[in-house]
Design a protein around this motif. Sequence first.
Motif, PDB file in Angstrom:
ATOM      1  N   PHE A 146       0.788  -1.202  -0.076  1.00  0.00           N
ATOM      2  CA  PHE A 146       0.052   0.023  -0.043  1.00  0.00           C
ATOM      3  C   PHE A 146       0.742   1.042   0.081  1.00  0.00           C
ATOM      4  CE2 PHE A 146      -2.458  -3.135   2.382  1.00  0.00           C
ATOM      5  CZ  PHE A 146      -3.511  -3.323   1.671  1.00  0.00           C
ATOM      6  N   ALA A 147       0.196   2.113  -0.484  1.00  0.00           N
ATOM      7  CA  ALA A 147       0.991   3.569  -0.210  1.00  0.00           C
ATOM      8  C   ALA A 147      -0.459   4.537   0.389  1.00  0.00           C
ATOM      9  CB  ALA A 147       0.933   4.322  -1.573  1.00  0.00           C
ATOM     10  N   GLY A 148       0.154   5.085   1.564  1.00  0.00           N
ATOM     11  CA  GLY A 148      -0.855   5.725   2.461  1.00  0.00           C
ATOM     12  C   GLY A 148      -1.332   5.001   3.692  1.00  0.00           C
ATOM     13  N   ALA A 149      -0.599   5.453   4.951  1.00  0.00           N
ATOM     14  CA  ALA A 149      -1.007   4.869   6.331  1.00  0.00           C
ATOM     15  C   ALA A 149      -2.550   5.104   6.548  1.00  0.00           C
ATOM     16  CB  ALA A 149      -0.004   5.417   7.154  1.00  0.00           C
ATOM     17  N   ASP A 150      -3.211   5.969   6.142  1.00  0.00           N
ATOM     18  CA  ASP A 150      -4.643   6.193   6.259  1.00  0.00           C
ATOM     19  C   ASP A 150      -5.510   5.010   5.383  1.00  0.00           C
ATOM     20  OD1 ASP A 150      -7.050   7.096   6.909  1.00  0.00           O
ATOM     21  OD2 ASP A 150      -7.011   8.548   5.672  1.00  0.00           O
ATOM     22  N   GLU A 151      -6.230   4.149   6.022  1.00  0.00           N
ATOM     23  CA  GLU A 151      -6.678   3.126   5.493  1.00  0.00           C
ATOM     24  C   GLU A 151      -7.876   3.658   4.687  1.00  0.00           C
ATOM     25  OE1 GLU A 151      -7.965   0.030   8.199  1.00  0.00           O
ATOM     26  OE2 GLU A 151      -5.916  -0.317   8.863  1.00  0.00           O
ATOM     27  N   ASP A 152      -8.705   4.800   4.878  1.00  0.00           N
ATOM     28  CA  ASP A 152      -9.754   5.316   4.230  1.00  0.00           C
ATOM     29  C   ASP A 152      -9.293   5.750   2.894  1.00  0.00           C
ATOM     30  OD1 ASP A 152     -11.569   4.756   6.036  1.00  0.00           O
ATOM     31  OD2 ASP A 152     -11.135   6.550   7.366  1.00  0.00           O
ATOM     32  N   ARG A 188      10.622  14.058  20.130  1.00  0.00           N
ATOM     33  CA  ARG A 188       9.473  13.988  19.349  1.00  0.00           C
ATOM     34  C   ARG A 188       9.415  12.673  18.682  1.00  0.00           C
ATOM     35  NH1 ARG A 188       6.934  18.663  19.185  1.00  0.00           N
ATOM     36  NH2 ARG A 188       5.842  18.018  17.096  1.00  0.00           N
ATOM     37  N   LYS A 189       8.221  12.244  18.268  1.00  0.00           N
ATOM     38  CA  LYS A 189       8.256  10.951  17.581  1.00  0.00           C
ATOM     39  C   LYS A 189       8.124  11.142  16.068  1.00  0.00           C
ATOM     40  CE  LYS A 189       6.660   7.618  21.253  1.00  0.00           C
ATOM     41  NZ  LYS A 189       5.731   6.763  21.443  1.00  0.00           N
ATOM     42  N   LEU A 190       8.873  10.509  15.188  1.00  0.00           N
ATOM     43  CA  LEU A 190       8.769  10.873  13.581  1.00  0.00           C
ATOM     44  C   LEU A 190       7.540  10.040  12.947  1.00  0.00           C
ATOM     45  CD1 LEU A 190      10.616  11.899  11.210  1.00  0.00           C
ATOM     46  CD2 LEU A 190      11.452   9.452  11.078  1.00  0.00           C
ATOM     47  N   VAL A 191       6.898  10.773  12.539  1.00  0.00           N
ATOM     48  CA  VAL A 191       5.716  10.249  11.645  1.00  0.00           C
ATOM     49  C   VAL A 191       6.126   9.829  10.305  1.00  0.00           C
ATOM     50  CG1 VAL A 191       3.447  10.700  10.841  1.00  0.00           C
ATOM     51  CG2 VAL A 191       4.098  11.992  12.705  1.00  0.00           C
ATOM     52  N   GLY A 192       6.970  10.527   9.636  1.00  0.00           N
ATOM     53  CA  GLY A 192       7.582  10.150   8.494  1.00  0.00           C
ATOM     54  C   GLY A 192       8.613  11.157   7.928  1.00  0.00           C
ATOM     55  N   ASP A 193       9.435  10.735   7.116  1.00  0.00           N
ATOM     56  CA  ASP A 193      10.767  11.710   6.682  1.00  0.00           C
ATOM     57  C   ASP A 193      10.450  12.161   5.128  1.00  0.00           C
ATOM     58  OD1 ASP A 193      11.567   9.657   4.888  1.00  0.00           O
ATOM     59  OD2 ASP A 193      13.420   9.776   5.302  1.00  0.00           O
ATOM     60  N   ASP A 194       9.173  11.965   4.451  1.00  0.00           N
ATOM     61  CA  ASP A 194       9.407  12.695   3.047  1.00  0.00           C
ATOM     62  C   ASP A 194       8.250  12.929   2.492  1.00  0.00           C
ATOM     63  OD1 ASP A 194      11.075  13.373   0.902  1.00  0.00           O
ATOM     64  OD2 ASP A 194      10.507  11.478  -0.078  1.00  0.00           O
ATOM     65  N   GLU A 195       7.252  12.028   2.778  1.00  0.00           N
ATOM     66  CA  GLU A 195       5.975  12.454   1.953  1.00  0.00           C
ATOM     67  C   GLU A 195       4.695  11.951   2.930  1.00  0.00           C
ATOM     68  OE1 GLU A 195       5.954   9.279  -1.175  1.00  0.00           O
ATOM     69  OE2 GLU A 195       7.788   9.954  -2.079  1.00  0.00           O
ATOM     70  N   HIS A 196       3.627  12.897   2.757  1.00  0.00           N
ATOM     71  CA  HIS A 196       2.457  12.883   3.718  1.00  0.00           C
ATOM     72  C   HIS A 196       1.236  13.363   3.060  1.00  0.00           C
ATOM     73  CE1 HIS A 196       5.816  12.686   6.586  1.00  0.00           C
ATOM     74  NE2 HIS A 196       4.960  11.873   7.342  1.00  0.00           N
ATOM     75  N   GLY A 197       0.153  12.953   3.730  1.00  0.00           N
ATOM     76  CA  GLY A 197      -1.256  13.552   3.332  1.00  0.00           C
ATOM     77  C   GLY A 197      -1.526  14.163   4.482  1.00  0.00           C
ATOM     78  N   TRP A 198      -2.463  15.209   4.348  1.00  0.00           N
ATOM     79  CA  TRP A 198      -3.157  16.108   5.292  1.00  0.00           C
ATOM     80  C   TRP A 198      -4.771  15.774   4.939  1.00  0.00           C
ATOM     81  CZ3 TRP A 198      -1.509  21.367   7.421  1.00  0.00           C
ATOM     82  CH2 TRP A 198      -2.251  21.815   8.505  1.00  0.00           C
ATOM     83  N   ASN A 244       1.463   9.389   6.815  1.00  0.00           N
ATOM     84  CA  ASN A 244       2.824   8.985   6.047  1.00  0.00           C
ATOM     85  C   ASN A 244       2.194   8.352   5.000  1.00  0.00           C
ATOM     86  OD1 ASN A 244       5.198   8.613   5.146  1.00  0.00           O
ATOM     87  ND2 ASN A 244       6.021   7.494   6.736  1.00  0.00           N
ATOM     88  N   ILE A 245       2.553   8.542   3.631  1.00  0.00           N
ATOM     89  CA  ILE A 245       2.446   7.909   2.581  1.00  0.00           C
ATOM     90  C   ILE A 245       3.242   6.570   2.325  1.00  0.00           C
ATOM     91  CG2 ILE A 245       2.603   7.977  -0.166  1.00  0.00           C
ATOM     92  CD1 ILE A 245       1.638  11.001   0.121  1.00  0.00           C
ATOM     93  N   GLU A 246       4.250   6.644   3.001  1.00  0.00           N
ATOM     94  CA  GLU A 246       5.373   5.587   2.775  1.00  0.00           C
ATOM     95  C   GLU A 246       5.400   4.479   4.005  1.00  0.00           C
ATOM     96  OE1 GLU A 246       8.634   6.987  -0.386  1.00  0.00           O
ATOM     97  OE2 GLU A 246       8.584   7.952   1.584  1.00  0.00           O
ATOM     98  N   GLY A 247       6.008   3.399   3.769  1.00  0.00           N
ATOM     99  CA  GLY A 247       6.328   2.603   5.010  1.00  0.00           C
ATOM    100  C   GLY A 247       7.663   2.438   5.456  1.00  0.00           C
ATOM    101  N   GLY A 248       8.553   3.442   4.615  1.00  0.00           N
ATOM    102  CA  GLY A 248       9.937   3.199   4.929  1.00  0.00           C
ATOM    103  C   GLY A 248      10.507   4.577   4.680  1.00  0.00           C
ATOM    104  N   CYS A 249      12.120   4.736   4.513  1.00  0.00           N
ATOM    105  CA  CYS A 249      12.692   6.018   4.496  1.00  0.00           C
ATOM    106  C   CYS A 249      13.925   5.680   3.401  1.00  0.00           C
ATOM    107  CB  CYS A 249      13.358   6.326   5.885  1.00  0.00           C
ATOM    108  SG  CYS A 249      12.326   6.856   6.992  1.00  0.00           S
ATOM    109  N   TYR A 250      14.064   6.772   2.681  1.00  0.00           N
ATOM    110  CA  TYR A 250      15.093   6.739   1.450  1.00  0.00           C
ATOM    111  C   TYR A 250      15.948   7.796   1.652  1.00  0.00           C
ATOM    112  CZ  TYR A 250      16.418   6.051  -3.359  1.00  0.00           C
ATOM    113  OH  TYR A 250      17.099   5.653  -4.557  1.00  0.00           O
ATOM    114  N   ALA A 251      16.902   7.527   2.451  1.00  0.00           N
ATOM    115  CA  ALA A 251      17.677   8.605   3.032  1.00  0.00           C
ATOM    116  C   ALA A 251      19.154   8.622   2.419  1.00  0.00           C
ATOM    117  CB  ALA A 251      18.201   8.528   4.595  1.00  0.00           C
ATOM    118  N   LYS A 252      19.548   9.856   2.147  1.00  0.00           N
ATOM    119  CA  LYS A 252      21.205  10.288   1.597  1.00  0.00           C
ATOM    120  C   LYS A 252      21.855   9.498   2.684  1.00  0.00           C
ATOM    121  CE  LYS A 252      19.947  13.986  -1.410  1.00  0.00           C
ATOM    122  NZ  LYS A 252      20.400  15.337  -1.766  1.00  0.00           N
TER     123      LYS A 252
END
Length: 528
Positions: free
Chosen positions: A110-116, A248-258, A265-273
């Motif tokens: 999936f993409a998107g942690a919001d199930e709706d 503070r707790k991290l929700v996500g590091d790159d892509e989100h929806g409001w 968070n749109i993703e389930g992981g991180c893609y870091a430099k």
Amino acid sequence: MNSVETANELTELLAGQNIKEQLSVAQLVEKATSRNEAILTADGAVRALTGKYTGRSPRDKFFVEEDCSKDKIDWGKVNQSISSEVFDNLYKKVVDYLKAKEEVFVFKGFAGADEDSRLSIRVVNEYAWHNLFAHQLFIRPSQEELANHVADFTIVSAPTFKADPAVDGTTSETFIIVSLEKKIVLIGGTEYAGEMKKSIFGIMNYLLPEQGIFPMHCSANVGAEGDVTLFFGLSGTGKTTLSADADRKLVGDDEHGWSDKGIFNIEGGCYAKTLNLSAEKEPEIFNAIQFGTVLENVVVDEATRIPNYDDAQYTQNTRVAYPIQNIDNIVDPSVAGHPKTIIFLTADAFGVLPPISKLTKDQAMYHFLSGFTSKIPGTERGVVEPEPAFSTCFGAPFMPLHATKYAEMLGQKIDEHEANVFLVNTGWSGGQYGEGSRMKLSYTRTMVRAAINGKLDNAFKKEDKFFGLQIPSEIDGVPSNILDPRNVWEDKDKYDATAKKLAGMFHENFKKFGTVAEGILKNGAPRV
């Protein structure tokens, strides 16, 4: 080829004996190494090299011009169009190419942690390590979810299939083509795994606004009281560093929806430099590199298999992909409430923007559309003095709709939830690059924390005369003289001239929005 024929082609491919579906991390690691796609490092990560393509290929990325989307997409240099005929021809070739392979790997998630509002995705890969990348970057399904999984979109990736531009109608051997009607992303000719991640983000940026959800290229964290902060910023501005806060707790590091419920968070992981990564500077990322994570183009010692993150032999853009659960201090699942604080980060190499300033709603929309930071000498060939870099909405390559649509959604969210927006300059002070000095990270952290904790509510009592920005008079733990950038320039006339120059660059860049953003321009732009 219509949608039914396209689906039938895919069904035939996925019914083949060569399909390896939903393999575990361990199985994919075995496959990637035994097939000589990658090597295993000392910490259990998989290191792959991507050849000549070590980053995205924006000139080779297209949307198919289709009835369902042709009047919605903001066509141009970023969102390039391509015909259905070109897509259909290449799609048939790629599917036939994969049918002949000994093994093809499939991930469902999936993409998107919001199930709706989440998007069910399927990723079909020629490479096992690409499938491992998808497993780590997207949201992994439970067994129950997997049993009922029906893909909304499918990525079909064949990196060793190269197009012939003269025959296939592409610009090069590489292609990343999105068909919103047939719900397929077709990738070929590039081994860079990031194309999969960003293609899905672009699709979410198209789909979410139709559901009233604001898609954002930002990181997000949440405090103990549930207070949410967003961090927008281009590469080099400190987005990852500042959003990783032990308190503070991290929700996500790159892509989100409001959405109307809050952020996700749109993703389930991180893609870091990983360039110059160390346990001392970025312990969260360093410690997240564990068994099954994917390293891209990182130099590894042949004997010890220890990665050398300081060596840019293959590219400056070395990367690691890991599941967000590899970080201890996270929100799981990756959802939170409505943001009360929004931070726009910029690394101003001209040295004229305040280290922190508060924005009105119109200014927030203006700076969001501008997406400003600076290129500094040495970052790219030919850059010999600071140059402005503007990336609309802090993520222009991934925004299919007209930019003002996203800006309007930002403005609505600011009004609805009374969010405070701050512009934070992590760049230079006391002079431009080469003359002044970079803002101390400790000062920036102190300012950001004060903004988040509401300690600056009554601190903004002065207005910058060039940009119209509200400047604080004092902040505990930060020298007061640096809060107004003009104070720390020895040559005040040179500061004025440089500030006017940068303000003019903002105005020049904003002309591309024409009359559709006149209201934002009138109330949010620099004063000169």
